[in-house]
Design a protein around this motif. Sequence first.
Motif, PDB file in Angstrom:
ATOM      1  N   THR A  13       0.851  -1.183   0.000  1.00  0.00           N
ATOM      2  CA  THR A  13       0.000   0.000   0.000  1.00  0.00           C
ATOM      3  C   THR A  13       0.890   1.236   0.000  1.00  0.00           C
ATOM      4  OG1 THR A  13      -1.754  -1.144   1.194  1.00  0.00           O
ATOM      5  CG2 THR A  13      -1.747   1.270   1.324  1.00  0.00           C
ATOM      6  N   ALA A  53      -5.717   0.286   3.022  1.00  0.00           N
ATOM      7  CA  ALA A  53      -6.282   1.634   3.012  1.00  0.00           C
ATOM      8  C   ALA A  53      -7.622   1.602   2.296  1.00  0.00           C
ATOM      9  CB  ALA A  53      -5.338   2.599   2.310  1.00  0.00           C
ATOM     10  N   THR A  54      -8.464   2.518   2.670  1.00  0.00           N
ATOM     11  CA  THR A  54      -9.752   2.650   2.009  1.00  0.00           C
ATOM     12  C   THR A  54     -10.161   4.113   2.049  1.00  0.00           C
ATOM     13  OG1 THR A  54     -11.990   1.746   1.872  1.00  0.00           O
ATOM     14  CG2 THR A  54     -11.160   2.244   4.073  1.00  0.00           C
ATOM     15  N   SER A  55     -11.112   4.460   1.243  1.00  0.00           N
ATOM     16  CA  SER A  55     -11.674   5.810   1.260  1.00  0.00           C
ATOM     17  C   SER A  55     -13.102   5.711   1.772  1.00  0.00           C
ATOM     18  CB  SER A  55     -11.692   6.406  -0.150  1.00  0.00           C
ATOM     19  OG  SER A  55     -10.384   6.564  -0.628  1.00  0.00           O
ATOM     20  N   ILE A  56     -13.504   6.704   2.532  1.00  0.00           N
ATOM     21  CA  ILE A  56     -14.876   6.745   3.025  1.00  0.00           C
ATOM     22  C   ILE A  56     -15.502   8.070   2.625  1.00  0.00           C
ATOM     23  CG2 ILE A  56     -14.466   5.170   4.947  1.00  0.00           C
ATOM     24  CD1 ILE A  56     -14.350   7.651   6.768  1.00  0.00           C
ATOM     25  N   GLU A  57     -16.801   8.065   2.462  1.00  0.00           N
ATOM     26  CA  GLU A  57     -17.533   9.274   2.119  1.00  0.00           C
ATOM     27  C   GLU A  57     -18.306   9.737   3.339  1.00  0.00           C
ATOM     28  OE1 GLU A  57     -20.329  10.179  -1.419  1.00  0.00           O
ATOM     29  OE2 GLU A  57     -19.002   8.547  -2.051  1.00  0.00           O
ATOM     30  N   ILE A  66       0.631   5.508   0.160  1.00  0.00           N
ATOM     31  CA  ILE A  66      -0.207   6.665   0.454  1.00  0.00           C
ATOM     32  C   ILE A  66       0.341   7.858  -0.322  1.00  0.00           C
ATOM     33  CG2 ILE A  66      -1.111   8.179   2.265  1.00  0.00           C
ATOM     34  CD1 ILE A  66      -1.955   5.185   2.520  1.00  0.00           C
ATOM     35  N   GLU A  84      -0.122  11.942  -1.021  1.00  0.00           N
ATOM     36  CA  GLU A  84      -0.704  13.161  -0.457  1.00  0.00           C
ATOM     37  C   GLU A  84      -0.319  14.364  -1.306  1.00  0.00           C
ATOM     38  OE1 GLU A  84       1.269  13.000   3.344  1.00  0.00           O
ATOM     39  OE2 GLU A  84      -0.429  11.971   4.261  1.00  0.00           O
TER      40      GLU A  84
END
Length: 71
Positions: free
Chosen positions: A5, A64-68, A7, A9
């Motif tokens: 993974t 890792a994940t993305s959240i709304e 990251i 930025e």
Amino acid sequence: MRKYTVIIERAGDDYSAYCPDLPGCIATGHTVEETTQRMKQAVEFHIEGLKKEKTAIPEPSTEATSIEVAA
């Protein structure tokens, strides 16, 4: 073959990236694509160095994940 993974930025007008499973392994670039390519090279170089030092190569363990959310 291992899948790490990474990251990415935003850093001002550019981007920076790091790999949580490989401390000290970082890269920067002007675009996400450039940063991703440089990070791939950085991870390969980092692992090559670990092999030369006969140091254990960390297993990938970070997810890792993305959240709304409403903002």
